[in-house]
Motif scaffolding. Structure first.
Motif, PDB file in Angstrom:
ATOM      1  N   ARG A  24       7.327  -2.965  -7.653  1.00  0.00           N
ATOM      2  CA  ARG A  24       8.512  -3.626  -8.169  1.00  0.00           C
ATOM      3  C   ARG A  24       9.755  -2.770  -7.933  1.00  0.00           C
ATOM      4  O   ARG A  24      10.868  -3.276  -7.926  1.00  0.00           O
ATOM      5  CB  ARG A  24       8.343  -3.927  -9.655  1.00  0.00           C
ATOM      6  CG  ARG A  24       7.210  -4.901  -9.975  1.00  0.00           C
ATOM      7  CD  ARG A  24       7.201  -5.266 -11.447  1.00  0.00           C
ATOM      8  NE  ARG A  24       7.030  -4.081 -12.293  1.00  0.00           N
ATOM      9  CZ  ARG A  24       7.200  -4.105 -13.617  1.00  0.00           C
ATOM     10  NH1 ARG A  24       7.563  -5.227 -14.223  1.00  0.00           N
ATOM     11  NH2 ARG A  24       7.018  -3.001 -14.326  1.00  0.00           N
ATOM     12  N   ASN A  25       9.567  -1.469  -7.778  1.00  0.00           N
ATOM     13  CA  ASN A  25      10.684  -0.567  -7.506  1.00  0.00           C
ATOM     14  C   ASN A  25      10.968  -0.578  -6.009  1.00  0.00           C
ATOM     15  O   ASN A  25      10.198  -0.037  -5.214  1.00  0.00           O
ATOM     16  CB  ASN A  25      10.344   0.846  -7.982  1.00  0.00           C
ATOM     17  CG  ASN A  25      11.557   1.778  -7.954  1.00  0.00           C
ATOM     18  OD1 ASN A  25      12.468   1.596  -7.152  1.00  0.00           O
ATOM     19  ND2 ASN A  25      11.558   2.773  -8.826  1.00  0.00           N
ATOM     20  N   GLN A  26      12.065  -1.205  -5.651  1.00  0.00           N
ATOM     21  CA  GLN A  26      12.468  -1.270  -4.244  1.00  0.00           C
ATOM     22  C   GLN A  26      13.539  -0.232  -3.908  1.00  0.00           C
ATOM     23  O   GLN A  26      14.090  -0.237  -2.822  1.00  0.00           O
ATOM     24  CB  GLN A  26      12.997  -2.669  -3.927  1.00  0.00           C
ATOM     25  CG  GLN A  26      11.955  -3.763  -4.056  1.00  0.00           C
ATOM     26  CD  GLN A  26      10.814  -3.575  -3.070  1.00  0.00           C
ATOM     27  OE1 GLN A  26      11.041  -3.424  -1.863  1.00  0.00           O
ATOM     28  NE2 GLN A  26       9.595  -3.564  -3.566  1.00  0.00           N
ATOM     29  N   SER A  46      10.878   4.833  -5.591  1.00  0.00           N
ATOM     30  CA  SER A  46       9.539   4.521  -5.079  1.00  0.00           C
ATOM     31  C   SER A  46       9.136   5.402  -3.899  1.00  0.00           C
ATOM     32  O   SER A  46       7.967   5.412  -3.500  1.00  0.00           O
ATOM     33  CB  SER A  46       9.474   3.049  -4.646  1.00  0.00           C
ATOM     34  OG  SER A  46      10.297   2.818  -3.505  1.00  0.00           O
ATOM     35  N   ARG A  69       5.412   6.128  -2.081  1.00  0.00           N
ATOM     36  CA  ARG A  69       5.163   5.556  -0.757  1.00  0.00           C
ATOM     37  C   ARG A  69       4.794   6.641   0.251  1.00  0.00           C
ATOM     38  O   ARG A  69       3.906   6.453   1.086  1.00  0.00           O
ATOM     39  CB  ARG A  69       6.402   4.775  -0.283  1.00  0.00           C
ATOM     40  CG  ARG A  69       6.748   3.580  -1.161  1.00  0.00           C
ATOM     41  CD  ARG A  69       8.049   2.901  -0.703  1.00  0.00           C
ATOM     42  NE  ARG A  69       8.501   1.912  -1.666  1.00  0.00           N
ATOM     43  CZ  ARG A  69       8.070   0.655  -1.737  1.00  0.00           C
ATOM     44  NH1 ARG A  69       7.157   0.233  -0.873  1.00  0.00           N
ATOM     45  NH2 ARG A  69       8.555  -0.176  -2.640  1.00  0.00           N
ATOM     46  N   ASP A 129       6.150   2.026 -12.525  1.00  0.00           N
ATOM     47  CA  ASP A 129       6.723   1.099 -11.544  1.00  0.00           C
ATOM     48  C   ASP A 129       7.718   0.168 -12.226  1.00  0.00           C
ATOM     49  O   ASP A 129       7.426  -0.981 -12.523  1.00  0.00           O
ATOM     50  CB  ASP A 129       5.623   0.299 -10.844  1.00  0.00           C
ATOM     51  CG  ASP A 129       6.160  -0.526  -9.675  1.00  0.00           C
ATOM     52  OD1 ASP A 129       7.258  -0.189  -9.177  1.00  0.00           O
ATOM     53  OD2 ASP A 129       5.499  -1.503  -9.279  1.00  0.00           O
ATOM     54  N   GLY A 182      16.298  -2.758  -8.015  1.00  0.00           N
ATOM     55  CA  GLY A 182      16.745  -3.467  -6.826  1.00  0.00           C
ATOM     56  C   GLY A 182      17.811  -2.720  -6.061  1.00  0.00           C
ATOM     57  O   GLY A 182      18.363  -1.725  -6.529  1.00  0.00           O
ATOM     58  N   HIS A 183      18.114  -3.212  -4.883  1.00  0.00           N
ATOM     59  CA  HIS A 183      19.088  -2.548  -4.020  1.00  0.00           C
ATOM     60  C   HIS A 183      20.498  -2.584  -4.583  1.00  0.00           C
ATOM     61  O   HIS A 183      21.336  -1.755  -4.221  1.00  0.00           O
ATOM     62  CB  HIS A 183      19.064  -3.171  -2.621  1.00  0.00           C
ATOM     63  CG  HIS A 183      17.870  -2.790  -1.824  1.00  0.00           C
ATOM     64  ND1 HIS A 183      17.759  -3.045  -0.475  1.00  0.00           N
ATOM     65  CD2 HIS A 183      16.718  -2.166  -2.167  1.00  0.00           C
ATOM     66  CE1 HIS A 183      16.599  -2.597  -0.027  1.00  0.00           C
ATOM     67  NE2 HIS A 183      15.947  -2.061  -1.038  1.00  0.00           N
ATOM     68  N   HIS A 196      21.428   1.715  -4.761  1.00  0.00           N
ATOM     69  CA  HIS A 196      20.260   2.056  -3.951  1.00  0.00           C
ATOM     70  C   HIS A 196      20.419   1.491  -2.542  1.00  0.00           C
ATOM     71  O   HIS A 196      20.060   2.149  -1.553  1.00  0.00           O
ATOM     72  CB  HIS A 196      18.989   1.502  -4.610  1.00  0.00           C
ATOM     73  CG  HIS A 196      18.600   2.235  -5.852  1.00  0.00           C
ATOM     74  ND1 HIS A 196      17.714   3.295  -5.855  1.00  0.00           N
ATOM     75  CD2 HIS A 196      18.987   2.082  -7.141  1.00  0.00           C
ATOM     76  CE1 HIS A 196      17.571   3.748  -7.089  1.00  0.00           C
ATOM     77  NE2 HIS A 196      18.331   3.025  -7.887  1.00  0.00           N
TER      78      HIS A 196
END
Length: 496
Positions: free
Chosen positions: A2-4, A8, A12, A150, A154-155, A178
């Protein structure tokens, strides 16, 4: 996930290359798995202290893994990270903490003296051991759970508040989302062609937007390793390049000048270096030539905190052909001059930037935001530029540094460039000073090369014929050093 957002990234990277080194510092090496573990623990600890989405978490200290961990932990929670200038006084730190409404200040031992004199400090977290009511960083990490977090991010969510240097007034907090930072990282990957095996020397302080968003974060996004310098030293820089096989670094022009002046310049093993990116000020042509003679090309970039920061870039293959240019717009950015008529070669205008890297605004300052950001997203940079027939931009000067002498605009950067052509001039700065007849005239501050003997009459004579008479400085002051901002720019307001 959910963390974009940026928070994150440790997770990753840990799943794709857990055992690859992520950070190298004087305190050892952290792999991507190590980084993820420590970031997760810190995020749990901060959440237990009541911090979460939208809260501002400030950091005061040199380039260390704890700064990187704090950034990612804040972003794991959806909080906003605020890296503070380590050269600030307690009063200046107080102002910025109050301005952004920080709930937490994480600080290192080097900044303990400043923290002791804060008058309205938020909660404190000490990296090197808690004292005087501060929480202990490592103690909190040891006690924290390890399960992943998590949070939805959003961006368009705020990621960073970065305070401008304040050379022309009170510092303002540029708010970067972000998305702003991610798009800037993509621009960097495209233009510099970074690889997963990159070894990046982070030599500028990470409260500097270029060190953070153009070197550290693109390297970690790509899966390379970032070598952290806690402070600038030419000898330490040479040592780290040789020891770790550094492939690229960012620096302000004074840093590259320091290396070229070092006794080690001619013999240091620089064979691993692939890219050198300079920003913060234009690179003098003599310095570009010095590096070219060593087989190294200095790429020049132009940007500003409010654009996250990249706007223009001069590629390696064009660095000789277009020496002195700031280049063309980054792949995902657009740049133009304010005056449509200035597109004609030789004309000047204010440089404007538009694109996904442009800030959402100044924190808590809608009027200041409206003054620089148009309704359709064009950002006024405050820099004067021109464009040549091939579409390459040249930064002429700051709008506020320009002065008017006898009705003619004078751009100090043009005069400084000619002064630097003198073989005995190491550094210089030109400002406008009041004059009863002409309104303003130029005054040059010059730092001679070691052992050189210069005089005012000789320098002005050197410029005669190179510049129009109204551009010639009327006085020259010889100095041992020039005042600078924390980002390495000459502090012209201090000269005034």
């Amino acid at each position: 996930m959910r963390n974009q957002g940026l928070g994150s990234w440790p997770a990753r990277r840990a799943r794709s290359r857990p055992h690859r080194p992520a950070l190298i510092s004087e305190r050892g090496t952290l792999t991507y798995a190590d980084l993820f573990t420590r970031v997760t623990a810190l995020a749990h600890a901060l959440r237990e202290l009541g911090l979460g989405r939208g809260d501002r978490i400030a950091y005061l200290g040199p380039n260390r893994p704890s700064l990187v961990e704090s950034l990612f932990a804040a972003h794991t929670l959806g909080a906003v990270f605020v890296p503070l200038n380590t050269r600030l006084t307690a009063a200046e730190v107080d102002h910025q903490l109050h301005d952004c409404g920080a709930s937490m200040l994480i600080y290192s031992s080097e900044s303990a003296g400043v923290v002791e004199h804060l008058t309205a400090a938020p909660s404190l977290l000490a990296v090197d051991g808690g004292t005087g009511g501060a929480y202990d960083y490592e103690e909190l990490l040891r006690a924290a759970p390890a399960d992943p977090i998590d949070e939805p991010v959003g961006h368009d969510d705020a990621a960073l508040i970065l305070y401008t240097s304040g050379t022309t007034g009170s510092p303002k907090g540029a708010t970067l989302t972000h998305g702003n930072v991610i798009w800037n990282c993509l621009n960097t990957l495209v233009e510099l062609d970074l690889t997963g095996d990159e070894v990046t020397l982070v030599s500028a302080p990470l409260f500097h937007v270029a060190a953070l968003n153009m070197t550290l974060l693109p390297t970690l996004l790509k899966g390379g390793v970032a070598v952290l310098m806690t402070g600038w030293s030419p000898d330490a820089c040479f040592d780290l390049i040789e020891r770790h096989g550094v492939t690229w670094m960012f620096g302000v022009p004074t840093m590259f000048a320091d290396l070229a002046r070092s006794p080690r310049w001619a013999t240091a093993d620089l064979s691993s270096l692939r890219s050198l990116l300079a920003g913060g000020a234009s690179v003098p042509l003599p310095l570009i030539r010095t590096y070219q003679e060593r087989g190294l090309e200095i790429l020049q970039g132009f940007g500003l905190t409010e654009a996250a920061p990249g706007a223009l870039i001069l590629s390696a293959e064009m660095s000789t052909v277009k020496a002195g240019s700031a280049g063309v717009p980054h792949f995902f950015s657009d740049v133009r001059l304010s005056d449509p008529g200035a597109a004609k070669e030789g004309e000047t205008g204010e440089i404007l930037v538009q694109g996904p890297t442009v800030m959402s605004g100044y924190w808590g300052r809608p009027d200041s935001t409206a003054a620089v950001l148009s309704d359709d997203g064009w950002l006024r940079t405050g820099d004067v530029g021109r464009v040549d027939g091939d579409g390459y931009f040249y930064v002429v000067d700051r709008v506020k540094d320009m002065y008017i002498s006898g009705g003619e605009n004078v751009y100090p950067a043009e005069v400084e460039a000619q002064l630097l052509e003198h073989p005995d001039v190491e550094e210089c700065a030109v400002i406008g000073v009041p004059d009863d007849r002409w309104g303003e005239v130029g005054r040059a501050f010059v730092r001679p090369r070691p052992g050189a003997v210069l005089d005012q009459e000789g320098l002005i004579s050197f410029l005669t014929g190179r510049l129009a008479r109204y551009k010639l400085p009327r006085s020259v002051h010889f100095v041992e050093d020039l005042p600078r901002t924390a980002t390495g720019k000459i502090h012209k307001q201090a000269l005034r």
